[in-house]
Design an enzyme around this catalytic site. Structure first.
Site, PDB file in Angstrom:
ATOM      1  N   ASP A  63      29.731  22.164  46.964  1.00  0.00           N
ATOM      2  CA  ASP A  63      30.155  23.408  47.358  1.00  0.00           C
ATOM      3  C   ASP A  63      30.291  23.793  48.158  1.00  0.00           C
ATOM      4  O   ASP A  63      31.651  24.181  48.280  1.00  0.00           O
ATOM      5  CB  ASP A  63      28.553  24.600  47.152  1.00  0.00           C
ATOM      6  CG  ASP A  63      28.928  26.027  47.468  1.00  0.00           C
ATOM      7  OD1 ASP A  63      29.407  26.333  46.926  1.00  0.00           O
ATOM      8  OD2 ASP A  63      27.852  26.556  47.802  1.00  0.00           O
TER       9      ASP A  63
ATOM     10  N   ARG B  84      42.485  36.905  42.443  1.00  0.00           N
ATOM     11  CA  ARG B  84      41.532  36.698  43.534  1.00  0.00           C
ATOM     12  C   ARG B  84      40.686  35.566  43.210  1.00  0.00           C
ATOM     13  O   ARG B  84      39.548  35.079  43.907  1.00  0.00           O
ATOM     14  CB  ARG B  84      40.770  37.902  44.069  1.00  0.00           C
ATOM     15  CG  ARG B  84      40.978  39.155  44.307  1.00  0.00           C
ATOM     16  CD  ARG B  84      39.853  40.087  44.527  1.00  0.00           C
ATOM     17  NE  ARG B  84      38.408  40.204  44.607  1.00  0.00           N
ATOM     18  CZ  ARG B  84      37.484  40.812  44.247  1.00  0.00           C
ATOM     19  NH1 ARG B  84      37.189  40.874  43.524  1.00  0.00           N
ATOM     20  NH2 ARG B  84      36.734  40.070  44.536  1.00  0.00           N
ATOM     21  N   LYS B  85      40.511  35.354  41.999  1.00  0.00           N
ATOM     22  CA  LYS B  85      39.702  34.141  41.391  1.00  0.00           C
ATOM     23  C   LYS B  85      40.527  32.609  41.592  1.00  0.00           C
ATOM     24  O   LYS B  85      41.344  32.022  41.574  1.00  0.00           O
ATOM     25  CB  LYS B  85      39.512  34.180  39.304  1.00  0.00           C
ATOM     26  CG  LYS B  85      39.301  34.961  39.480  1.00  0.00           C
ATOM     27  CD  LYS B  85      38.251  35.499  37.963  1.00  0.00           C
ATOM     28  CE  LYS B  85      39.669  35.897  36.916  1.00  0.00           C
ATOM     29  NZ  LYS B  85      39.915  36.448  36.053  1.00  0.00           N
TER      30      LYS B  85
HETATM   31  C1  LIG Z   1      35.159  23.010  55.599  1.00  0.00           C
HETATM   32  C2  LIG Z   1      33.551  23.546  55.720  1.00  0.00           C
HETATM   33  C3  LIG Z   1      33.817  24.348  54.982  1.00  0.00           C
HETATM   34  C4  LIG Z   1      32.170  25.928  54.499  1.00  0.00           C
HETATM   35  C5  LIG Z   1      32.133  26.377  53.322  1.00  0.00           C
HETATM   36  C6  LIG Z   1      30.303  26.639  52.448  1.00  0.00           C
HETATM   37  C7  LIG Z   1      31.202  27.265  51.248  1.00  0.00           C
HETATM   38  C8  LIG Z   1      29.955  27.733  50.875  1.00  0.00           C
HETATM   39  C9  LIG Z   1      29.982  28.564  50.126  1.00  0.00           C
HETATM   40  C10 LIG Z   1      28.876  29.401  49.325  1.00  0.00           C
HETATM   41  O1  LIG Z   1      27.586  29.082  49.055  1.00  0.00           O
HETATM   42  S1  LIG Z   1      28.920  31.428  49.360  1.00  0.00           S
HETATM   43  C11 LIG Z   1      26.681  31.483  48.729  1.00  0.00           C
HETATM   44  C12 LIG Z   1      26.862  31.284  47.320  1.00  0.00           C
HETATM   45  N1  LIG Z   1      26.979  32.803  46.674  1.00  0.00           N
HETATM   46  C13 LIG Z   1      27.226  33.785  46.233  1.00  0.00           C
HETATM   47  O2  LIG Z   1      26.539  34.471  47.163  1.00  0.00           O
HETATM   48  C14 LIG Z   1      27.928  34.948  46.170  1.00  0.00           C
HETATM   49  C15 LIG Z   1      26.983  35.772  45.377  1.00  0.00           C
HETATM   50  N2  LIG Z   1      28.081  37.137  44.578  1.00  0.00           N
HETATM   51  C16 LIG Z   1      28.389  37.865  44.654  1.00  0.00           C
HETATM   52  O3  LIG Z   1      28.591  38.367  46.351  1.00  0.00           O
HETATM   53  C17 LIG Z   1      30.079  38.392  44.114  1.00  0.00           C
HETATM   54  O4  LIG Z   1      28.966  38.247  42.768  1.00  0.00           O
HETATM   55  C18 LIG Z   1      31.606  38.031  44.807  1.00  0.00           C
HETATM   56  C19 LIG Z   1      31.219  38.007  45.995  1.00  0.00           C
HETATM   57  C20 LIG Z   1      31.485  36.407  43.938  1.00  0.00           C
HETATM   58  C21 LIG Z   1      32.764  38.744  43.097  1.00  0.00           C
HETATM   59  O5  LIG Z   1      32.000  39.678  43.405  1.00  0.00           O
HETATM   60  P1  LIG Z   1      33.162  41.070  43.784  1.00  0.00           P
HETATM   61  O6  LIG Z   1      32.367  42.370  43.560  1.00  0.00           O
HETATM   62  O7  LIG Z   1      34.233  40.521  44.510  1.00  0.00           O
HETATM   63  O8  LIG Z   1      33.993  40.593  42.694  1.00  0.00           O
HETATM   64  P2  LIG Z   1      34.216  41.127  40.330  1.00  0.00           P
HETATM   65  O9  LIG Z   1      32.929  41.463  40.660  1.00  0.00           O
HETATM   66  O10 LIG Z   1      35.104  42.166  40.903  1.00  0.00           O
HETATM   67  O11 LIG Z   1      34.594  39.645  39.870  1.00  0.00           O
HETATM   68  C22 LIG Z   1      36.372  39.783  40.138  1.00  0.00           C
HETATM   69  C23 LIG Z   1      36.674  38.968  39.286  1.00  0.00           C
HETATM   70  O12 LIG Z   1      35.607  37.581  39.341  1.00  0.00           O
HETATM   71  C24 LIG Z   1      35.708  37.282  38.054  1.00  0.00           C
HETATM   72  N3  LIG Z   1      33.442  36.632  38.547  1.00  0.00           N
HETATM   73  C25 LIG Z   1      32.952  37.355  39.052  1.00  0.00           C
HETATM   74  N4  LIG Z   1      32.147  37.061  39.270  1.00  0.00           N
HETATM   75  C26 LIG Z   1      31.843  35.800  38.163  1.00  0.00           C
HETATM   76  C27 LIG Z   1      31.067  34.489  37.515  1.00  0.00           C
HETATM   77  N5  LIG Z   1      30.068  34.409  38.541  1.00  0.00           N
HETATM   78  N6  LIG Z   1      31.672  34.018  36.839  1.00  0.00           N
HETATM   79  C28 LIG Z   1      33.091  34.213  36.138  1.00  0.00           C
HETATM   80  N7  LIG Z   1      33.795  35.711  36.479  1.00  0.00           N
HETATM   81  C29 LIG Z   1      33.285  35.621  37.996  1.00  0.00           C
HETATM   82  C30 LIG Z   1      35.096  38.717  37.572  1.00  0.00           C
HETATM   83  O13 LIG Z   1      35.102  38.439  35.890  1.00  0.00           O
HETATM   84  C31 LIG Z   1      36.417  39.581  37.953  1.00  0.00           C
HETATM   85  O14 LIG Z   1      37.228  38.941  36.995  1.00  0.00           O
HETATM   86  P3  LIG Z   1      38.898  39.779  36.518  1.00  0.00           P
HETATM   87  O15 LIG Z   1      39.783  40.343  38.240  1.00  0.00           O
HETATM   88  O16 LIG Z   1      39.094  39.078  35.692  1.00  0.00           O
HETATM   89  O17 LIG Z   1      38.415  41.233  36.414  1.00  0.00           O
END
Ligand SMILES: CCCCCCCCCC(=O)SCCNC(=O)CCNC(=O)[C@H](O)C(C)(C)COP(=O)(O)OP(=O)(O)OC[C@H]1O[C@@H](n2cnc3c(N)ncnc32)[C@H](O)[C@@H]1OP(=O)(O)O
Length: 246
Positions: free
Chosen positions: A161, A206-207
């Site tokens: 991740d 945004r994806k």
């Molecule tokens: C060098 C070191 C770097 C360190 C990096 C560390 C990285 C660590 C990263 C993480 O672990 S983050 C923690 C785990 N993730 C979360 O807790 C995220 C929880 N989920 C959310 O906050 C929201 O669901 C999210 C921000 C991901 C999306 O919400 P939004 O309201 O911004 O987006 P929206 O629901 O409008 O969806 C935008 C598009 O993405 C698609 N989408 C969203 N979630 C999806 C999903 N799960 N699967 C497939 N498609 C998805 C959605 O269908 C849509 O597609 P379209 O534009 O084509 O209509």
């Protein structure tokens, strides 16, 4: 301006990935792009916190050997070592960091939450900006145990991740993991060294779609493979967009 965008786009062509993503990559002939990742000077100035992505006595010979190879490849700018800190926000490029207005002071970055060297996540990441690719050298310590003697699947998920997350941050700025799908193929012995090799496959609005393979040092053993979807939260913070703007 255009040249910068074109060179990044070229980095996505599949041919560059033809070599199995496991064994450490050979030296690249591609011209070194602008060092978009965090402009490392900004990460290494006096007053910055301790950088954990540097060799320490717990690193095995395999880890040191791979580190030295990547460090050599970093000399011409093709690869860039990514500094690593014990607070999440410090990993972010300055421009992305500014998007976080208030930051708690009592938190630790999950992968850097043990103080003793060698017992948890020992890793260093190298970014290839042209290929939108990050290779993470990972040595799981004894506190990451799952099945006896082997790394816990959750720890493998965490390093994947974070590695694909690094790629997504590079490509799109402020992002969060929306989906992470992992196939575990072979267990990872504690204390061994694996390469977590990730790249951005494509960006649609945004994806950000990414893929990743985890292989042993000689590339012969596939430990895990993954795909990931990250969602861009703030379209103003992409380093790529920054690089392409006048
Ligand atoms: C060098 C070191 C770097 C360190 C990096 C560390 C990285 C660590 C990263 C993480 O672990 S983050 C923690 C785990 N993730 C979360 O807790 C995220 C929880 N989920 C959310 O906050 C929201 O669901 C999210 C921000 C991901 C999306 O919400 P939004 O309201 O911004 O987006 P929206 O629901 O409008 O969806 C935008 C598009 O993405 C698609 N989408 C969203 N979630 C999806 C999903 N799960 N699967 C497939 N498609 C998805 C959605 O269908 C849509 O597609 P379209 O534009 O084509 O209509």
């Amino acid at each position: 301006m255009l040249r910068g965008c074109v060179s990044l786009a070229r980095g996505l062509r599949p041919g560059l990935r033809a070599a199995p993503h496991g064994a450490w990559p050979g030296p690249r002939l591609a011209a070194a792009p602008q060092p978009f990742w965090g402009h490392t000077a900004g990460f290494s100035q006096l007053g910055r916190p301790k950088d954990f992505a540097l060799p320490n006595p717990s690193w095995s010979q395999d880890m040191m050997s791979l580190y030295n190879k990547f460090a050599e490849m970093a000399k011409d700018g093709t690869w860039k070592r990514i500094p690593s800190y014990d607070r999440s926000v410090d990993h972010l490029p300055e421009r992305v960091r500014q998007a976080f207005k208030e930051v708690r002071q009592d938190t630790r970055f999950f992968l850097r939450n043990t103080d003793a060297e060698g017992i948890g996540f020992e890793y260093v990441m190298f970014l290839n900006p042209t290929e939108k690719r990050i290779v993470c050298l990972f040595q799981p310590g004894p506190y990451l145990e799952g099945v006896s003697g082997f790394a816990h699947g959750g720890s493998i998920a965490a390093i994947i991740d974070s590695t694909v997350g690094g790629c997504a941050i590079f490509a799109a700025g402020k992002v969060m993991t929306a989906n992470l799908s992992i196939n575990y193929r072979n267990p990872i012995p504690l204390g061994s060294v694996v390469l977590v090799d990730s790249k951005v496959d494509r960006i649609e609005g945004r994806k950000v779609f990414l893929s990743c393979e985890v292989r042993n040092v000689d590339g012969q053993t596939l430990h895990a493979e993954a795909t990931a979807l990250f969602i861009q939260l703030d379209t103003k913070t992409s380093q790529q967009q920054e690089a392409c703007s006048p």
